[in-house]
Design an enzyme around this catalytic site. Structure first.
Site, PDB file in Angstrom:
ATOM      1  N   TYR A  59       0.855  -1.189   0.000  1.00 15.94           N
ATOM      2  CA  TYR A  59       0.000   0.000   0.000  1.00 15.94           C
ATOM      3  C   TYR A  59       0.891   1.238   0.000  1.00 15.94           C
ATOM      4  O   TYR A  59       1.452   1.620   1.016  1.00 15.94           O
ATOM      5  CB  TYR A  59      -0.931   0.023   1.206  1.00 15.94           C
ATOM      6  CG  TYR A  59      -1.917  -1.112   1.291  1.00 15.94           C
ATOM      7  CD1 TYR A  59      -2.233  -1.881   0.168  1.00 15.94           C
ATOM      8  CD2 TYR A  59      -2.542  -1.426   2.487  1.00 15.94           C
ATOM      9  CE1 TYR A  59      -3.141  -2.931   0.254  1.00 15.94           C
ATOM     10  CE2 TYR A  59      -3.458  -2.470   2.577  1.00 15.94           C
ATOM     11  CZ  TYR A  59      -3.743  -3.219   1.462  1.00 15.94           C
ATOM     12  OH  TYR A  59      -4.641  -4.257   1.555  1.00 15.94           O
ATOM     13  N   HIS A 129      -0.228 -12.151   0.884  1.00 19.72           N
ATOM     14  CA  HIS A 129      -1.218 -11.311   0.211  1.00 19.72           C
ATOM     15  C   HIS A 129      -1.912 -12.034  -0.943  1.00 19.72           C
ATOM     16  O   HIS A 129      -3.113 -11.842  -1.163  1.00 19.72           O
ATOM     17  CB  HIS A 129      -0.532 -10.037  -0.301  1.00 19.72           C
ATOM     18  CG  HIS A 129      -1.412  -8.846  -0.324  1.00 19.72           C
ATOM     19  ND1 HIS A 129      -0.952  -7.564  -0.186  1.00 19.72           N
ATOM     20  CD2 HIS A 129      -2.747  -8.715  -0.470  1.00 19.72           C
ATOM     21  CE1 HIS A 129      -1.961  -6.709  -0.247  1.00 19.72           C
ATOM     22  NE2 HIS A 129      -3.056  -7.388  -0.427  1.00 19.72           N
ATOM     23  N   LEU A 210     -17.815  -2.770   2.038  1.00 22.51           N
ATOM     24  CA  LEU A 210     -18.715  -1.729   1.549  1.00 22.51           C
ATOM     25  C   LEU A 210     -18.713  -1.643   0.025  1.00 22.51           C
ATOM     26  O   LEU A 210     -19.088  -0.620  -0.549  1.00 22.51           O
ATOM     27  CB  LEU A 210     -18.331  -0.378   2.165  1.00 22.51           C
ATOM     28  CG  LEU A 210     -18.516  -0.299   3.687  1.00 22.51           C
ATOM     29  CD1 LEU A 210     -17.921   0.981   4.239  1.00 22.51           C
ATOM     30  CD2 LEU A 210     -19.985  -0.413   4.058  1.00 22.51           C
ATOM     31  N   ARG A 212     -16.363  -1.366  -2.118  1.00 19.12           N
ATOM     32  CA  ARG A 212     -15.447  -0.341  -2.611  1.00 19.12           C
ATOM     33  C   ARG A 212     -16.122   1.035  -2.717  1.00 19.12           C
ATOM     34  O   ARG A 212     -15.750   1.858  -3.540  1.00 19.12           O
ATOM     35  CB  ARG A 212     -14.834  -0.756  -3.956  1.00 19.12           C
ATOM     36  CG  ARG A 212     -14.089  -2.088  -3.863  1.00 19.12           C
ATOM     37  CD  ARG A 212     -13.577  -2.579  -5.200  1.00 19.12           C
ATOM     38  NE  ARG A 212     -13.038  -3.912  -5.059  1.00 19.12           N
ATOM     39  CZ  ARG A 212     -11.748  -4.189  -4.832  1.00 19.12           C
ATOM     40  NH1 ARG A 212     -10.897  -3.207  -4.710  1.00 19.12           N
ATOM     41  NH2 ARG A 212     -11.344  -5.433  -4.722  1.00 19.12           N
ATOM     42  N   GLY A 217     -23.886   4.489  -0.193  1.00 18.90           N
ATOM     43  CA  GLY A 217     -24.918   5.429  -0.604  1.00 18.90           C
ATOM     44  C   GLY A 217     -24.378   6.767  -1.048  1.00 18.90           C
ATOM     45  O   GLY A 217     -25.152   7.659  -1.449  1.00 18.90           O
TER      46      GLY A 217
END
Length: 335
Positions: A59, A129, A210, A212, A217
């Site tokens: 990351y 990973h 969620l 991505r 919403g």
């Protein structure tokens, strides 16, 4: 520190907060502004009772580990710290780099580098990973078991393993957790891997619970998509309107309950079992607190029925390449 309910990651893993925090969003730099935001987020998470923090060396690369390590200084004993290895950090610039590296010698180098960046003497959960198809999983897990014996790692995990790979890995050393994408939009883990993990007493850590961002919403136009996910197939022009309509169905359930759509999505994941600990990611304290609010939300039978079919109607493939999804590494040669 506030108290959140806790769950144990399988039979062999640590006890952690019901919801963790994914740190992938902190990947663009490690300057003073990024460090302040990371510190504020981690402090708010710890004060709210979150104990599981998840990052990876890739990351950034490196930035996420650096920032998380700085943010937990002085509070290390409150944290179950998880990181991952397996994607060589120079693969973007080195044409000869392996796409995935599960070799024992690489695992030993990778953990030492992660410990330096995190500023700690051990990590609580260390994941491969992605499974390396060129290296028998027994070799990789054997090296990770050596890291456990050396005190550098407390527990071992695998991300996106196939079911047979998971069995073989667990036969070498107990696997504490499997990290897979799992949400109302992505349910592939339920085909085989979930049953094997539960048979073996392995905890489940869903990433991207969620969708991505789809299930929060807050995605109404392409401009609402985070920079990290704009290239994802599920946000492409052909998929966008179809998936927005599905996200609206989640929002409708949320309206009935008087909660946020993302809380409905997380409540659904949490209801999959007491061995499930999702790690939604965010950079914002406001959204962190919203995610924590999913704990305790109960979905009714009729609401669950309406949500169950969403994954079958999602447009666009997952971003993970097919050859990396549930890949089965070669078994060692007998004799």
């Amino acid at each position: 520190m506030s108290a959140l309910p806790t769950r144990r990651l399988g039979t062999h893993g640590p006890e952690v907060s019901t919801i963790g925090l994914g740190f992938m969003s902190f990947r663009t730099g490690a300057d003073a502004a990024e460090e302040r935001q990371a510190r504020d987020l981690v402090a708010a998470a710890l004060d709210a009772g979150i104990t599981l923090f998840d990052t990876a060396d890739i990351y950034g690369p490196e930035f996420s580990e650096l920032l998380l390590g700085r943010a937990i200084r002085g509070r290390r004993d409150e944290v179950t710290l998880a990181t991952k290895f397996g994607f060589p950090l120079d693969r973007a610039t080195n044409p000869h780099a392996r796409p995935v590296d599960g070799r024992p010698e690489y695992a030993r180098r990778a953990i030492d580098a992660s410990l330096r960046r995190l500023g700690v003497d051990h990590v609580d959960l260390y994941y491969l990973h992605r499974v390396d198809p060129q290296v028998p999983i027994e070799d990789t897990v054997g090296a990770l078991a050596e890291l456990v014996a050396a005190g550098k790692v407390r527990h071992i995990g695998l991300s996106e393993p196939g079911p047979e790979t998971l069995r073989r890995a667990h036969a070498v050393h107990p696997i504490a957790a499997v990290q897979n994408e799992w949400s109302l939009f992505s349910r592939e883990i339920e085909r085989e891997t979930l049953a094997v993990a539960r048979e073996l007493g392995i905890g489940i850590v869903p990433y991207s619970p969620l969708g991505r961002g789809w299930l929060t919403g807050r995605v109404q136009t392409p401009d609402d998509v985070s920079v990290t996910h704009r290239a994802h197939p599920r946000f492409g022009a052909e998929a966008f309107e179809r998936n927005r309509a599905l996200a609206a169905e989640v929002a409708a359930v949320a309206d009935e309950l008087g909660v946020r759509p993302g809380q409905v999505a997380l409540a659904w994941v949490l209801a999959r079992g007491e061995d499930v600990v999702p790690i939604p990611g965010t950079r914002h304290v406001e959204y962190l607190r919203e995610n924590i609010g999913a704990v305790g939300i109960t979905l009714g039978d009729e609401q669950l029925r309406r949500l169950e079919s969403l994954a079958d109607r999602v447009a666009g493939e997952r971003s993970i390449r097919p050859e990396q999804l549930g890949v089965e590494a070669p078994a060692p040669v007998a004799g």
